[in-house]
Design an enzyme around this catalytic site. Structure first.
Site, mmCIF file in Angstrom:
data_model
loop_
_atom_site.group_PDB
_atom_site.id
_atom_site.type_symbol
_atom_site.label_atom_id
_atom_site.label_comp_id
_atom_site.label_asym_id
_atom_site.label_seq_id
_atom_site.Cartn_x
_atom_site.Cartn_y
_atom_site.Cartn_z
ATOM 1 N N ASP A 1 11.922 -1.093 4.053
ATOM 2 C CA ASP A 1 11.064 0.077 4.107
ATOM 3 C C ASP A 1 11.935 1.203 4.648
ATOM 4 O O ASP A 1 13.000 0.950 5.184
ATOM 5 C CB ASP A 1 9.873 -0.210 5.046
ATOM 6 C CG ASP A 1 8.674 0.678 4.766
ATOM 7 O OD1 ASP A 1 8.757 1.575 3.904
ATOM 8 O OD2 ASP A 1 7.639 0.476 5.423
ATOM 9 N N ASP B 1 0.812 -1.222 0.000
ATOM 10 C CA ASP B 1 0.000 0.000 0.000
ATOM 11 C C ASP B 1 0.840 1.265 0.000
ATOM 12 O O ASP B 1 2.032 1.248 0.336
ATOM 13 C CB ASP B 1 -0.943 0.020 1.211
ATOM 14 C CG ASP B 1 -0.197 0.030 2.545
ATOM 15 O OD1 ASP B 1 0.806 -0.692 2.683
ATOM 16 O OD2 ASP B 1 -0.621 0.773 3.455
ATOM 17 N N GLU C 1 0.296 -1.438 5.549
ATOM 18 C CA GLU C 1 1.331 -1.014 6.505
ATOM 19 C C GLU C 1 1.097 0.421 6.949
ATOM 20 O O GLU C 1 1.279 0.765 8.113
ATOM 21 C CB GLU C 1 2.720 -1.143 5.862
ATOM 22 C CG GLU C 1 3.887 -0.956 6.835
ATOM 23 C CD GLU C 1 4.298 0.493 7.066
ATOM 24 O OE1 GLU C 1 4.991 0.765 8.057
ATOM 25 O OE2 GLU C 1 3.913 1.376 6.256
ATOM 26 N N GLU C 2 0.681 1.271 6.015
ATOM 27 C CA GLU C 2 0.570 2.709 6.293
ATOM 28 C C GLU C 2 -0.575 3.033 7.246
ATOM 29 O O GLU C 2 -0.678 4.150 7.744
ATOM 30 C CB GLU C 2 0.379 3.489 4.987
ATOM 31 C CG GLU C 2 1.503 3.309 3.981
ATOM 32 C CD GLU C 2 2.787 4.019 4.390
ATOM 33 O OE1 GLU C 2 2.833 4.609 5.481
ATOM 34 O OE2 GLU C 2 3.753 3.954 3.610
HETATM 35 ZN ZN LIG Z 1 6.557 2.225 4.081
#
Ligand SMILES: [Zn+2]
Length: 417
Positions: free
Chosen positions: A206, A88, A183-184
């Site tokens: 990341d 995402d 994740e966000e």
């Molecule tokens: Zn990220």
């Protein structure tokens, strides 16, 4: 800048993935929070199948993509290792109709992102640009984010996988891959099935700044103080009224004045009031608590209990109640038990002719949660810059370097019993 054999592969992948809108939604209760994350998940599943990865699987309910690269060692040996990146993009900036483009041989000056709308990334506003003079950058058209967070990581992982599958003579142990949604929006890779994933040690990719890694995150919890007041006519309130809104402010004023996000950095923790809402009759205060150090973190939680007790003593036990819920814990206490994770990672970064750097991350990662679920999982930077906004960009060399780091990492794990 000299290009490696991975240049075109990582560049073309990022350009392709960035155009697919995968923005997650913090207000959605669905799994995943947005169905469009499947659009990229399906592309990755098909691509992994096409390049010859094993056990390729897209979970039709949870939107997690899995794949494996079987060991190429004679006895099928080598220590298993896994890599995880998220599908995402952040809800903070527009994520649809991303039109990525490549600026070659950046000269260090201002970059016109969008001539028609006069959107310029000024070198003076973004000093990080000076680290990439002479390099090729993937940029936005100034109206959306790029989504290099975390598609630069996906591009590097996919290119590493393709390289190994094209060269079965290269020695490596079992390698597991997974791409996860949300994740966000605090997904914490909750739906990653560790059995299906296979590896018992992994890295998330990341974060910004090439060559950085994280083995320490915040400990994090969310607290809520509920206050029940007693409303009576203001003319006859003396000695009777309990103003919940006042008590909410009193509670907020009991928090250490300078232990707040705006006054802290490095390994300094904080309390952060996110909401105060109240009337005379009822009020609540919501806050988050953060600290890298587990001991200090639990002292912060006890301090909130002390405040609750003091207010209860003053206004009555029924007037206030505090609830604290854990959000995530630092990965450090888990990762420290597997020193080879950081030894191999820093060695691999050096083998790619970079200097490994680490910071105590002032946030959480999917790896914080995964580490406490039994998959120790430090984080390696994905190499993007200015994430979550219209000035996001990815230097192509950073993705090439990450492919190199991953290959070195796999070869180090292959040498382990
Ligand atoms: Zn990220």
């Amino acid at each position: 800048m000299e290009k490696t054999v991975f240049y075109e592969a990582v560049r073309d992948r990022l350009l392709r993935y960035a155009k697919i809108d995968t923005q997650s939604d913090p207000k959605s209760a669905a799994i995943p929070t947005t169905a469009k994350q499947f659009d990229l998940a399906r592309v990755l599943r098909d691509e992994l199948t096409a390049i010859g990865a094993s056990d390729v699987y897209l979970d039709p309910d949870k939107c997690v993509v899995y794949a494996k690269l079987p060991s190429t060692l004679p006895d099928g040996g080598g220590r298993p290792v896994g890599f995880i990146a998220h599908l995402d993009t952040a809800p903070d900036a527009p994520g649809a109709h991303v039109r990525p483009w490549v600026l070659e041989d950046y000269d260090g000056g201002d970059i016109v992102l969008n001539e028609a709308e006069n959107i310029v990334m000024r070198a003076a506003d973004f000093p990080n640009l000076q680290s990439y003079v002479g390099q090729d950058l993937v940029l936005t058209d100034g109206t959306t984010l790029l989504g290099g967070d975390d598609k630069a990581a996906i591009a590097a992982i996919m290119t590493m996988a393709e390289h190994y599958l094209k060269h079965p003579d290269l020695p490596h142990g079992p390698v597991s891959l997974a791409f996860t949604p949300d994740e966000e929006v605090g997904g914490l890779a909750r739906d990653l099935d560790l059995n299906r994933f296979g590896a018992d040690a992994a890295y998330t990719l990341d974060g910004d700044w090439l060559g950085y890694y994280e083995d320490e995150t915040f400990n994090a919890s969310a607290a809520r103080l509920e206050i029940r007041g007693r409303s009576v006519h203001t003319g006859t309130a003396k000695g009777i009224m309990l103003n919940a809104a006042d008590i909410a402010c009193e509670f907020a004023s009991m928090l250490p004045r300078f232990e707040k996000p705006q006054y802290t950095e490095g390994r300094e923790g904080f309390f952060h009031v996110t909401t105060i809402h109240g009337t005379c009759e009822h009020a609540f205060v919501e806050l988050i608590v953060r600290d890298h150090d587990a001991e200090r973190f639990s002292q912060r939680e006890s301090y909130l209990r002390t405040c609750e007790a003091a207010l209860a003593a003053k206004y009555g036990a029924d007037a206030v109640s505090l609830s604290i819920t854990e959000t995530y814990r630092s990965m450090k206490e888990v990762v420290d038990r597997y020193p080879f994770l950081i030894e191999n990672l820093t060695a691999a970064i050096r083998m790619a002719r970079l200097t490994p750097r680490s910071v105590a991350f002032r946030g959480g990662t999917d790896g914080s949660a995964l580490s406490h679920r039994g998959l120790p999982c430090p984080n390696l930077s994905a190499g993007y810059e200015n994430a979550h906004g219209r000035f996001e960009y990815v230097p192509i060399r950073s993705m090439e370097k990450n492919v190199e780091i991953l290959l070195h990492l796999c070869s180090l794990f292959a040498e382990m019993p």
